[in-house]
Design a protein around this motif. Sequence first.
Motif, PDB file in Angstrom:
ATOM      1  N   ARG A   1       0.832  -1.209   0.000  1.00 33.94           N
ATOM      2  CA  ARG A   1       0.000   0.000   0.000  1.00 33.94           C
ATOM      3  C   ARG A   1       0.865   1.257   0.000  1.00 33.94           C
ATOM      4  NH1 ARG A   1      -4.321  -1.561   4.636  1.00 33.94           N
ATOM      5  NH2 ARG A   1      -5.320  -3.264   3.534  1.00 33.94           N
ATOM      6  N   ASN A   2       1.997   1.205   0.699  1.00 36.85           N
ATOM      7  CA  ASN A   2       2.898   2.363   0.697  1.00 36.85           C
ATOM      8  C   ASN A   2       3.397   2.653  -0.712  1.00 36.85           C
ATOM      9  OD1 ASN A   2       2.658   2.709   3.440  1.00 36.85           O
ATOM     10  ND2 ASN A   2       4.529   1.605   3.941  1.00 36.85           N
TER      11      ASN A   2
ATOM     12  N   HIS B   1       1.808   1.999  -3.470  1.00 38.52           N
ATOM     13  CA  HIS B   1       0.692   2.456  -4.309  1.00 38.52           C
ATOM     14  C   HIS B   1       0.084   3.769  -3.828  1.00 38.52           C
ATOM     15  CE1 HIS B   1       0.727  -1.251  -6.570  1.00 38.52           C
ATOM     16  NE2 HIS B   1       0.601  -1.964  -5.460  1.00 38.52           N
ATOM     17  N   LEU B   2       0.018   3.939  -2.514  1.00 38.47           N
ATOM     18  CA  LEU B   2      -0.702   5.089  -1.954  1.00 38.47           C
ATOM     19  C   LEU B   2       0.208   6.095  -1.246  1.00 38.47           C
ATOM     20  CD1 LEU B   2      -3.667   3.075  -0.379  1.00 38.47           C
ATOM     21  CD2 LEU B   2      -3.653   4.254  -2.578  1.00 38.47           C
TER      22      LEU B   2
ATOM     23  N   ASN C   1       1.445   7.234   3.601  1.00 40.72           N
ATOM     24  CA  ASN C   1       0.282   7.141   4.480  1.00 40.72           C
ATOM     25  C   ASN C   1      -0.609   5.952   4.139  1.00 40.72           C
ATOM     26  OD1 ASN C   1       1.049   9.448   5.890  1.00 40.72           O
ATOM     27  ND2 ASN C   1       0.087  10.779   4.378  1.00 40.72           N
ATOM     28  N   GLY C   2      -0.170   5.091   3.224  1.00 39.63           N
ATOM     29  CA  GLY C   2      -0.987   3.976   2.769  1.00 39.63           C
ATOM     30  C   GLY C   2      -1.178   2.880   3.788  1.00 39.63           C
ATOM     31  N   CYS C   3      -0.266   2.784   4.736  1.00 41.38           N
ATOM     32  CA  CYS C   3      -0.326   1.682   5.691  1.00 41.38           C
ATOM     33  C   CYS C   3       0.245   2.131   7.028  1.00 41.38           C
ATOM     34  CB  CYS C   3       0.474   0.493   5.148  1.00 41.38           C
ATOM     35  SG  CYS C   3       0.492  -0.938   6.240  1.00 41.38           S
TER      36      CYS C   3
END
Length: 185
Positions: A11-12, A14-15, A18-20
């Motif tokens: 997620r980090n 991709h996002l 703050n993704g994870c």
Amino acid sequence: KDTYFYYQCTRNGHLGNNGCQMKYVPAEAIEETIVRRIKEISKDYNLVSSLVSDASRSSREEIEILKKRKQLQEEKLAPLKQNIANWLDLIGNGTAKRTNTTEVLLKRMSEATQQEKQIEGEITEIDFQIKEVKNKVINAEVMRDSVVKFVDLFEEGNDDERKDLMRLIVHKVIWTPEEIKYVIV
């Protein structure tokens, strides 16, 4: 100087950062947890047998579903082939020419032939899927031997080899402050 390896949540990537909530996790901690569990599995023949039995049952169920799909496709194919044969007979014996239906029959045959190829392609794909599922079925002894061999290779390997082995066997890791879950292939 020591080198430390870490895993990062996808997620980090991709996002952003703050993704994870779990930014980076030490590779050694995850790997030790997984290898420890694999060692436990390798020593528990009943557990290995149970895992293999569950996987075999799942494979048998998947094969049954695929066989039913294949049968449905074959049931569609049979009348289609019969129609094509009948239309060829009508053209071949001159009936289509006498009744001015040759062009209509040729058009129908063309459409039916396309459908036939599509259905045959689907049957071939289903046969391939059935073969793949059958190839996945293993016995408990092979599974136990594989798990033991993995542990041996992991313990003997260098950092790069260990990382490669982890990629081969671990499908997914969920690491939260509360728990660790992983899916081993």
